[in-house]
Scaffold this motif. Structure first.
Motif, PDB file in Angstrom:
ATOM      1  N   SER A  49       0.834  -1.199   0.000  1.00  0.00           N
ATOM      2  CA  SER A  49       0.000   0.000   0.000  1.00  0.00           C
ATOM      3  C   SER A  49       0.871   1.253   0.000  1.00  0.00           C
ATOM      4  O   SER A  49       1.937   1.298   0.609  1.00  0.00           O
ATOM      5  N   THR A  50       0.393   2.293  -0.695  1.00  0.00           N
ATOM      6  CA  THR A  50       1.136   3.555  -0.782  1.00  0.00           C
ATOM      7  C   THR A  50       0.704   4.553   0.291  1.00  0.00           C
ATOM      8  O   THR A  50       1.207   5.666   0.321  1.00  0.00           O
ATOM      9  N   ARG A  51      -0.231   4.147   1.145  1.00  0.00           N
ATOM     10  CA  ARG A  51      -0.740   5.052   2.177  1.00  0.00           C
ATOM     11  C   ARG A  51      -0.552   4.435   3.566  1.00  0.00           C
ATOM     12  O   ARG A  51      -1.437   4.486   4.422  1.00  0.00           O
ATOM     13  N   LYS A  52       0.613   3.863   3.816  1.00  0.00           N
ATOM     14  CA  LYS A  52       0.874   3.224   5.107  1.00  0.00           C
ATOM     15  C   LYS A  52       0.933   4.247   6.233  1.00  0.00           C
ATOM     16  O   LYS A  52       0.434   4.008   7.331  1.00  0.00           O
ATOM     17  N   GLN A 112      -0.548   7.177   6.392  1.00  0.00           N
ATOM     18  CA  GLN A 112      -1.879   7.699   6.670  1.00  0.00           C
ATOM     19  C   GLN A 112      -2.696   6.689   7.473  1.00  0.00           C
ATOM     20  O   GLN A 112      -3.416   7.057   8.412  1.00  0.00           O
ATOM     21  N   LYS A 113      -2.566   5.402   7.110  1.00  0.00           N
ATOM     22  CA  LYS A 113      -3.307   4.364   7.836  1.00  0.00           C
ATOM     23  C   LYS A 113      -2.798   4.227   9.265  1.00  0.00           C
ATOM     24  O   LYS A 113      -3.582   4.048  10.215  1.00  0.00           O
TER      25      LYS A 113
END
Length: 251
Positions: free
Chosen positions: A123-126, A128-129
């Motif tokens: 995932s490219t939004r680690k 943010q998560k």
């Protein structure tokens, strides 16, 4: 006995009859990260004490050499325990205040364990998560729900969990029932049909309260959900076999 963060803890169990007073009101609650709880009355409850101090200690630890004297002096187990105690105290105080004036509480059905899972591999939004998971756990949604449940049970009240996937409280107008998708940046609810406007979280709490009370605006959604979950009357395998063996009438 339990030893934690340099202190000993002991549990003493006492058998007693708990008597808790409650009011005759009803309230809807919407949980969030920006504001911990928004009520259907328009009240907003701020987040519990955050772990900003823990972040400061973590920055100091990264600047020190591991296992050095200064590194050992700056340790954070006690600080973690202090923040956890502050969060637990906040949860019980807010839950007790809500139960003291409302015997019916409607809130969204949240699966905190699934919501706080790690980001998928690749995932490219680690980042943010990770930040979202931290915000959810800081507020303590699961702890707050459990406190409400047992305090309402002691007072003889009712906790109603609204299925958000069916009702969609954040996209529904509490006055006319018109649904429209909103982005997370839209913090104000403005209905395109009836013109009703208020805070987005407060509107969601009003929708959940209306669903729990069975108002006319959300009757269709409520009936559809009840029909979906209603048991189906089916015959036994013996009756089904007898129907299959019946001969069709001659043409």
């Amino acid at each position: 006995m339990l030893y934690r963060s340099g202190k000993w803890y002991a549990w003493i169990t006492v058998e007693c009859e708990v008597v808790r007073e409650t009011g005759a009101g009803a309230i809807g609650l919407d949980m969030g990260c920006l504001t911990a709880v928004a009520t259907s009355d328009g009240e907003k409850i701020a987040n519990p004490p955050a772990h900003s101090k823990i972040r400061q200690v973590q920055r100091q630890l990264r600047r020190k050499k591991k296992f050095s004297c200064r590194w050992k002096c700056i340790q954070k187990p006690k600080l973690h325990r202090k923040v956890a105690n502050q969060r637990q105290n906040w949860v019980h105080q807010q839950a007790a205040q809500i139960v003291s004036r409302s015997s019916l509480v409607a809130t969204e059905k949240l699966e905190v364990q699934k919501m706080t899972r790690k980001a998928k591999k690749g995932s490219t939004r680690k980042r943010q998560k990770t930040g979202l998971n931290r915000s959810v756990l800081d507020v303590g949604w699961g702890m707050f729900r459990k406190a409400l449940e047992y305090k309402l049970a002691e007072a003889g009240g009712v906790l109603v969990e609204v299925p958000t996937r069916t009702v969609k409280p954040s996209q529904t107008c509490p006055k006319c029932g018109y649904q429209e998708k909103k982005t997370l940046t839209e913090r104000t609810h403005i209905c395109q049909m009836c013109g009703y406007s208020c805070d987005r979280d407060v509107a969601a709490a009003q929708v959940m309260l209306g669903w729990a009370l069975g108002t006319s605006v959300l009757d269709d959604e409520r009936k559809a959900l009840l029909e979906k979950n209603a048991p189906k009357h089916c015959g036994s395998l013996k009756q089904l076999g007898s129907l299959k063996r019946q001969k069709l009438p001659a043409p």
